[in-house]
Structures are given as C-alpha cells and as structure tokens.
Design a protein around this motif. Structure first.
Motif, PDB file in Angstrom:
ATOM      1  N   GLU A   1       0.832  -1.197   0.000  1.00 54.94           N
ATOM      2  CA  GLU A   1       0.000   0.000   0.000  1.00 54.94           C
ATOM      3  C   GLU A   1       0.869   1.251   0.000  1.00 54.94           C
ATOM      4  O   GLU A   1       1.960   1.264   0.576  1.00 54.94           O
ATOM      5  N   LYS A   2       0.374   2.283  -0.629  1.00 57.70           N
ATOM      6  CA  LYS A   2       1.097   3.539  -0.731  1.00 57.70           C
ATOM      7  C   LYS A   2       0.114   4.687  -0.544  1.00 57.70           C
ATOM      8  O   LYS A   2      -0.979   4.679  -1.118  1.00 57.70           O
ATOM      9  N   VAL A   3       0.513   5.638   0.278  1.00 61.23           N
ATOM     10  CA  VAL A   3      -0.333   6.812   0.497  1.00 61.23           C
ATOM     11  C   VAL A   3      -0.238   7.730  -0.708  1.00 61.23           C
ATOM     12  O   VAL A   3       0.857   8.023  -1.213  1.00 61.23           O
ATOM     13  N   ALA A   4      -1.378   8.156  -1.199  1.00 61.88           N
ATOM     14  CA  ALA A   4      -1.406   9.027  -2.367  1.00 61.88           C
ATOM     15  C   ALA A   4      -0.768  10.365  -2.042  1.00 61.88           C
ATOM     16  O   ALA A   4      -0.881  10.871  -0.922  1.00 61.88           O
ATOM     17  N   PRO A   5      -0.073  10.954  -2.994  1.00 58.71           N
ATOM     18  CA  PRO A   5       0.541  12.270  -2.748  1.00 58.71           C
ATOM     19  C   PRO A   5      -0.511  13.346  -2.514  1.00 58.71           C
ATOM     20  O   PRO A   5      -1.647  13.255  -2.977  1.00 58.71           O
ATOM     21  N   LEU A   6      -0.094  14.366  -1.796  1.00 57.79           N
ATOM     22  CA  LEU A   6      -0.979  15.466  -1.415  1.00 57.79           C
ATOM     23  C   LEU A   6      -0.405  16.765  -1.946  1.00 57.79           C
ATOM     24  O   LEU A   6       0.800  17.024  -1.807  1.00 57.79           O
ATOM     25  N   LEU A   7      -1.258  17.567  -2.559  1.00 57.44           N
ATOM     26  CA  LEU A   7      -0.847  18.873  -3.062  1.00 57.44           C
ATOM     27  C   LEU A   7      -1.727  19.945  -2.435  1.00 57.44           C
ATOM     28  O   LEU A   7      -2.947  19.807  -2.407  1.00 57.44           O
ATOM     29  N   ILE A   8      -1.110  21.006  -1.935  1.00 60.76           N
ATOM     30  CA  ILE A   8      -1.810  22.074  -1.234  1.00 60.76           C
ATOM     31  C   ILE A   8      -1.656  23.367  -2.014  1.00 60.76           C
ATOM     32  O   ILE A   8      -0.530  23.779  -2.323  1.00 60.76           O
ATOM     33  N   LEU A   9      -2.773  23.985  -2.340  1.00 65.36           N
ATOM     34  CA  LEU A   9      -2.815  25.295  -2.991  1.00 65.36           C
ATOM     35  C   LEU A   9      -3.524  26.242  -2.026  1.00 65.36           C
ATOM     36  O   LEU A   9      -4.735  26.146  -1.841  1.00 65.36           O
ATOM     37  N   ALA A  10      -2.763  27.148  -1.397  1.00 63.35           N
ATOM     38  CA  ALA A  10      -3.297  28.004  -0.338  1.00 63.35           C
ATOM     39  C   ALA A  10      -3.366  29.443  -0.817  1.00 63.35           C
ATOM     40  O   ALA A  10      -2.381  29.995  -1.326  1.00 63.35           O
ATOM     41  N   ASP A  11      -4.534  30.043  -0.633  1.00 64.51           N
ATOM     42  CA  ASP A  11      -4.756  31.456  -0.942  1.00 64.51           C
ATOM     43  C   ASP A  11      -4.221  32.300   0.210  1.00 64.51           C
ATOM     44  O   ASP A  11      -4.584  32.090   1.371  1.00 64.51           O
ATOM     45  N   ILE A  12      -3.338  33.265  -0.089  1.00 65.62           N
ATOM     46  CA  ILE A  12      -2.730  34.105   0.950  1.00 65.62           C
ATOM     47  C   ILE A  12      -3.140  35.554   0.769  1.00 65.62           C
ATOM     48  O   ILE A  12      -2.411  36.463   1.172  1.00 65.62           O
ATOM     49  N   SER A  13      -4.285  35.814   0.181  1.00 65.15           N
ATOM     50  CA  SER A  13      -4.757  37.186   0.032  1.00 65.15           C
ATOM     51  C   SER A  13      -5.143  37.750   1.395  1.00 65.15           C
ATOM     52  O   SER A  13      -5.097  37.053   2.419  1.00 65.15           O
ATOM     53  N   GLY A  14      -5.517  39.025   1.415  1.00 66.58           N
ATOM     54  CA  GLY A  14      -5.793  39.686   2.677  1.00 66.58           C
ATOM     55  C   GLY A  14      -6.904  39.039   3.472  1.00 66.58           C
ATOM     56  O   GLY A  14      -6.826  38.934   4.701  1.00 66.58           O
ATOM     57  N   SER A  15      -7.946  38.564   2.829  1.00 68.19           N
ATOM     58  CA  SER A  15      -9.068  37.954   3.534  1.00 68.19           C
ATOM     59  C   SER A  15      -8.766  36.552   4.036  1.00 68.19           C
ATOM     60  O   SER A  15      -9.533  35.997   4.824  1.00 68.19           O
ATOM     61  N   MET A  16      -7.664  35.959   3.597  1.00 63.94           N
ATOM     62  CA  MET A  16      -7.329  34.578   3.973  1.00 63.94           C
ATOM     63  C   MET A  16      -6.073  34.499   4.825  1.00 63.94           C
ATOM     64  O   MET A  16      -5.544  33.413   5.037  1.00 63.94           O
ATOM     65  N   GLY A  17      -5.568  35.635   5.332  1.00 61.30           N
ATOM     66  CA  GLY A  17      -4.255  35.676   5.962  1.00 61.30           C
ATOM     67  C   GLY A  17      -4.093  34.696   7.110  1.00 61.30           C
ATOM     68  O   GLY A  17      -3.230  33.815   7.073  1.00 61.30           O
ATOM     69  N   ARG A  18      -4.903  34.823   8.173  1.00 61.91           N
ATOM     70  CA  ARG A  18      -4.712  33.994   9.360  1.00 61.91           C
ATOM     71  C   ARG A  18      -5.099  32.541   9.101  1.00 61.91           C
ATOM     72  O   ARG A  18      -4.504  31.616   9.677  1.00 61.91           O
ATOM     73  N   TYR A  19      -6.084  32.294   8.249  1.00 57.68           N
ATOM     74  CA  TYR A  19      -6.461  30.916   7.929  1.00 57.68           C
ATOM     75  C   TYR A  19      -5.329  30.219   7.172  1.00 57.68           C
ATOM     76  O   TYR A  19      -4.969  29.082   7.490  1.00 57.68           O
ATOM     77  N   SER A  20      -4.776  30.889   6.155  1.00 58.00           N
ATOM     78  CA  SER A  20      -3.702  30.278   5.386  1.00 58.00           C
ATOM     79  C   SER A  20      -2.461  30.066   6.239  1.00 58.00           C
ATOM     80  O   SER A  20      -1.734  29.081   6.068  1.00 58.00           O
ATOM     81  N   ARG A  21      -2.201  30.976   7.180  1.00 60.38           N
ATOM     82  CA  ARG A  21      -1.024  30.807   8.031  1.00 60.38           C
ATOM     83  C   ARG A  21      -1.150  29.553   8.900  1.00 60.38           C
ATOM     84  O   ARG A  21      -0.197  28.792   9.040  1.00 60.38           O
ATOM     85  N   MET A  22      -2.325  29.323   9.465  1.00 60.54           N
ATOM     86  CA  MET A  22      -2.514  28.115  10.268  1.00 60.54           C
ATOM     87  C   MET A  22      -2.463  26.863   9.406  1.00 60.54           C
ATOM     88  O   MET A  22      -1.890  25.837   9.805  1.00 60.54           O
ATOM     89  N   LEU A  23      -3.022  26.918   8.205  1.00 60.28           N
ATOM     90  CA  LEU A  23      -3.001  25.749   7.336  1.00 60.28           C
ATOM     91  C   LEU A  23      -1.601  25.499   6.780  1.00 60.28           C
ATOM     92  O   LEU A  23      -1.274  24.364   6.426  1.00 60.28           O
ATOM     93  N   LEU A  24      -0.764  26.529   6.707  1.00 59.12           N
ATOM     94  CA  LEU A  24       0.635  26.303   6.347  1.00 59.12           C
ATOM     95  C   LEU A  24       1.359  25.560   7.469  1.00 59.12           C
ATOM     96  O   LEU A  24       2.268  24.764   7.200  1.00 59.12           O
ATOM     97  N   HIS A  25       0.992  25.814   8.721  1.00 57.35           N
ATOM     98  CA  HIS A  25       1.534  25.007   9.813  1.00 57.35           C
ATOM     99  C   HIS A  25       1.114  23.550   9.642  1.00 57.35           C
ATOM    100  O   HIS A  25       1.906  22.637   9.919  1.00 57.35           O
ATOM    101  N   LEU A  26      -0.113  23.330   9.213  1.00 52.27           N
ATOM    102  CA  LEU A  26      -0.564  21.963   8.952  1.00 52.27           C
ATOM    103  C   LEU A  26       0.228  21.330   7.814  1.00 52.27           C
ATOM    104  O   LEU A  26       0.634  20.167   7.897  1.00 52.27           O
ATOM    105  N   ALA A  27       0.466  22.088   6.737  1.00 54.23           N
ATOM    106  CA  ALA A  27       1.253  21.568   5.623  1.00 54.23           C
ATOM    107  C   ALA A  27       2.674  21.248   6.051  1.00 54.23           C
ATOM    108  O   ALA A  27       3.265  20.262   5.608  1.00 54.23           O
ATOM    109  N   HIS A  28       3.240  22.068   6.932  1.00 54.05           N
ATOM    110  CA  HIS A  28       4.589  21.789   7.431  1.00 54.05           C
ATOM    111  C   HIS A  28       4.624  20.484   8.224  1.00 54.05           C
ATOM    112  O   HIS A  28       5.556  19.683   8.089  1.00 54.05           O
TER     113      HIS A  28
END
Length: 435
Positions: free
Chosen positions: A220-247
């Motif tokens: 078995e192999k885990v499928a690769p994951l690709l993250i496309l995160a919006d970093i515009s002004g309205s998404m700033g704090r959400y994208s920052r937390m989700l970048l911690h998740l991506a890390h």
C-alpha cells in the motif's frame, strides 16, 4: 494619551507625535500592518489637515493607517478606546475577566479581545478563590477540558496571541494522528495472510527448503498530497494556520511513518509561488516566517483563475497523477460577475485541475457562517468541479478534514461527482457558526 485631540501647537506637538506613534503600535499588536512610513504620513497629514474636530482627526488617521476595508471596524474600536472613550474602555476592561463570569448569552467581541491584549498586555486578572483540597482536582480537570473544547471551536481569525500559540500546539498533536487513505499498488510483499505465493514456494522447494507455504499481499502507498493556499488579505490567518498543517504533513515525526504522504505546497495571491522547499525546515514558525518573507504578494490581492492557469500549465504534469489529492484553500471570491471572462476562465481551470487529480477538496473558511450561500460568481464557478467542499476555520474543522481524507474515496466518475456536489450544496444550511 491625550483626552482631547486638539493640543496647543507650540507645546503639545511632541506629545501628539508620541501618542500617534503609540496608537500605531497598538494597532500593530492588534493585527494591523502599520509601518513607520504610515506613522510619518499621519503626522504630515495632521499638520496639513489640522485638529479642528474629533471627526477630522479620526478621518485623517483612518486615511493614513488603514489599507484594507476589513480593518476599519478594528481601527474604529481602537480609536475610541485609545482616545479616551470611557464606555468602550470599561467594556474592554470587563472583557479581561474570565469567560466563566460573563453573563450567559452575551455575545463576545473578538476584535476587542485582541485590542485588550494590545492595550493592557500586563493587566493582572482577578484572583480566584482557592477551593477545598478534595474538590480542586475535579474542578481543574473540568476547566482544562472546557478550555480545550472552546479552543477547538474558536475561529482562527478571532484568536488572541495566547490562543494562537495554544492552537498551534493542538495542531501539532493533530498532525501526528493524520492517517491518509492508503491505496494498493501493483507490487506484492510477504505477509502472514493473503494469497499463496506460488513463485516463492517453488523457489523454496528448489533450494530444498521445507516450510509453510508463503503468502503475500499487495503493498500500500499513500497518495501524494498537493496544497494550494490562498494568501490574500481575507485569507491571511487561515492560510497561516493551514501552512503550519502543511509543514507538519511534510515533516512527519517520526520520519519513518509509512502513512506520511509526499506533500507539495504552493501559495497564491496575485501570483503562484512554490514553497515546498521553504517548508522543509524543522521549526514550523521559522518555515512559515520564511514563506512570508519569500512571497511578495502576502496579504495582497487575489487572482485565482490566473494562478490556477499557471499551475496547470507549468506544474500539473510534473506533480499530479491519477492518485493525487489536491487541497484548494480559498474563499473563492474572484472579482467579476458570472458573465466576466475571469469567472469563465476560473471554471475552465478548475475543471482542468480536477481532471488531473483523483479528488479536489475545497477548504473554504466562509462555510463557518450559518447562512452561507454560493452567490458569488467565483464560488459558483468552483463548486461544480470539487469533490468535497468543507470548512477550515478552526481546529474542529481540521479534525473533520482528517477523518474525511482517511476514508476511501470512490472513483471520479460523473455520477459520484454529481452526488457529492448535491450533498455539498444541501449542507450549506447545516454549517454551524463559530462561537
């Protein structure tokens, strides 16, 4: 702080400059991006506009210190508090009390909580009464669980600095429990159960070995994951937390975790920027800080269709295949109407992205609102092409996302996609608002 912003020009000019500088520092600590250039611009504008009335003073500072429309409520509250509004100042001081002592049903003002922390960083809280020894352990355990549950439901955009640090700790614990869906491959491995390995059995008999018939099962192999995160002004704090998740997903602990996927990460605002190498640092705070320094359009505008077009043209063939899962993190607020060419291009590029992967998961922070409806043209263009449309505004929503990604996903045929879209559309009225 000056009570009446109309000082004498000869003596109080220096005090006015100090107060404006202190006010800008409070706004910066409360979450607004206010640089020293804005402070100098404010002082120059006050010299030209004068201080004839409080309304003129407020309008001058707002024109110089506000660069985004969503910051105006925060600025108005900070101005009223800083320049001595007794009513709002008392309200802020009351919000420094523990939430357990608040009246039930009283709505909280999340912006004011950040202002309270910026204005009174060293304000001591009230001393609670020490309970009896036999009751202390039970009360502490109950309050600890309550605080953890409240933090799970807290919106990322309304968290204070202490809550943000605690949320990152809980997110690090959540990353260790992520078990993404593993799919069988064409390769086989020796196992205690499974089908008989006839080739291995014949080779063992040819060597003269007499043992139990070997068995094998598919790897078995885990499928690769690709993250496309919006970093515009309205998404700033959400994208920052989700970048911690991506890390955390890109740097699993321990590194030998067989269920850890290969993660590729991109951020986009007005342009597309790959950040996979930047997230390789072990410290998540340093990694996210490196991303914010490297990306030139952080907290700026957004061009979703142009960025998706660039990804489909330059990166899709190299990074995506039929088993990939794509996490698209955006609010979908593309400028223009349904007849606008940009929205038509967004629908076309979203379809290309969906055809290049196994499932396209859209994480939308706007789903935190109970009355959310897909009325925006960008949302209506993206919605028909996604497999799942989920909220991503607090830790509870990220836990639900981990559970959904660990479940088996059906093949991407037309009937399955149509069923998923109908279930997503009917779930708009069932989303719970943030606390």
């Amino acid at each position: 702080m000056a009570e009446n912003p109309a000082p004498a020009p000869a003596e109080a000019e220096g005090y006015l400059a100090q107060n404006v500088m202190h006010f800008a520092r409070v706004l910066r600590q409360a979450g607004m991006a206010v640089g020293s250039d804005r402070v100098l611009l404010s002082l120059q504008a006050l010299q030209l506009a004068g201080l004839e009335s409080r309304q003129d003073f407020h309008a001058t500072l707002a024109a110089c210190l506000i660069d985004r429309a969503e910051h105006r409520p925060l600025f108005d509250q900070a101005f009223a508090i800083f320049w001595r509004d007794p009513d709002l100042l008392g309200r802020i001081m009351r919000m420094l009390l523990p939430q357990a002592q608040a009246k039930p049903g009283t709505p909280a003002l999340p912006e004011n909580r950040r202002l309270a922390q910026a204005l009174f960083p060293h304000a001591p809280g009230p001393q609670a009464k020490v309970p009896e020894p036999e009751q202390q352990i039970e009360i502490d355990a109950r309050l600890s669980w309550s605080a953890r549950e409240v933090l799970r439901q807290q919106d990322f955009d309304t968290m204070s600095a202490q809550e943000w640090i605690a949320a990152k700790r809980l997110l690090a614990q959540l990353q260790g429990s992520w078990l993404l869906e593993a799919r069988p491959t064409r390769r086989w491995a020796t196992a205690t159960r499974g089908r008989l390995d006839w080739r291995g059995s014949l080779r063992a008999q040819a060597r003269g070995e007499h043992q139990a018939l070997p068995r094998q099962t598919r790897k078995e192999k885990v499928a690769p994951l690709l993250i496309l995160a919006d970093i515009s002004g309205s998404m700033g704090r959400y994208s920052r937390m989700l970048l911690h998740l991506a890390h955390g997903l890109a740097n699993p602990v321990p590194r030998s975790n067989s269920r850890a996927p290969k993660v590729e990460s991109f951020v986009f605002g007005t342009r597309l920027t790959p950040i996979t190498r930047l997230l390789k640092q072990r410290d998540p705070d340093l990694a996210v800080a490196a991303v914010s320094r490297q990306v030139q359009d952080w907290s700026g505008g957004t061009r979703i269709s142009a960025c998706l077009q660039e990804f489909n043209r330059r990166w899709a063939r190299r990074l995506l295949h039929s088993d990939s899962t794509v996490l698209l993190i955006t609010d979908g607020l593309e400028q223009g109407s349904e007849d606008d060419p940009r929205c038509a291009a967004l629908a076309f590029e979203a379809e290309r992205l969906r055809l290049s992967c196994r499932r396209l998961v859209w994480l939308n922070p706007l789903l935190r609102f109970e009355g959310f409806e897909p009325k925006a043209a960008g949302v209506r263009a993206l919605l028909p092409e996604v497999s799942l449309h989920l909220p991503a505004h607090n830790l509870a929503s990220l836990e639900a996302l981990a559970q959904r990604l660990s479940q088996p996903h059906a093949s991407g045929n037309q009937s399955a996609r149509t069923s998923a879209r109908s279930n997503t559309s009917s779930s708009f009225s069932t989303q719970s608002p943030p606390p």
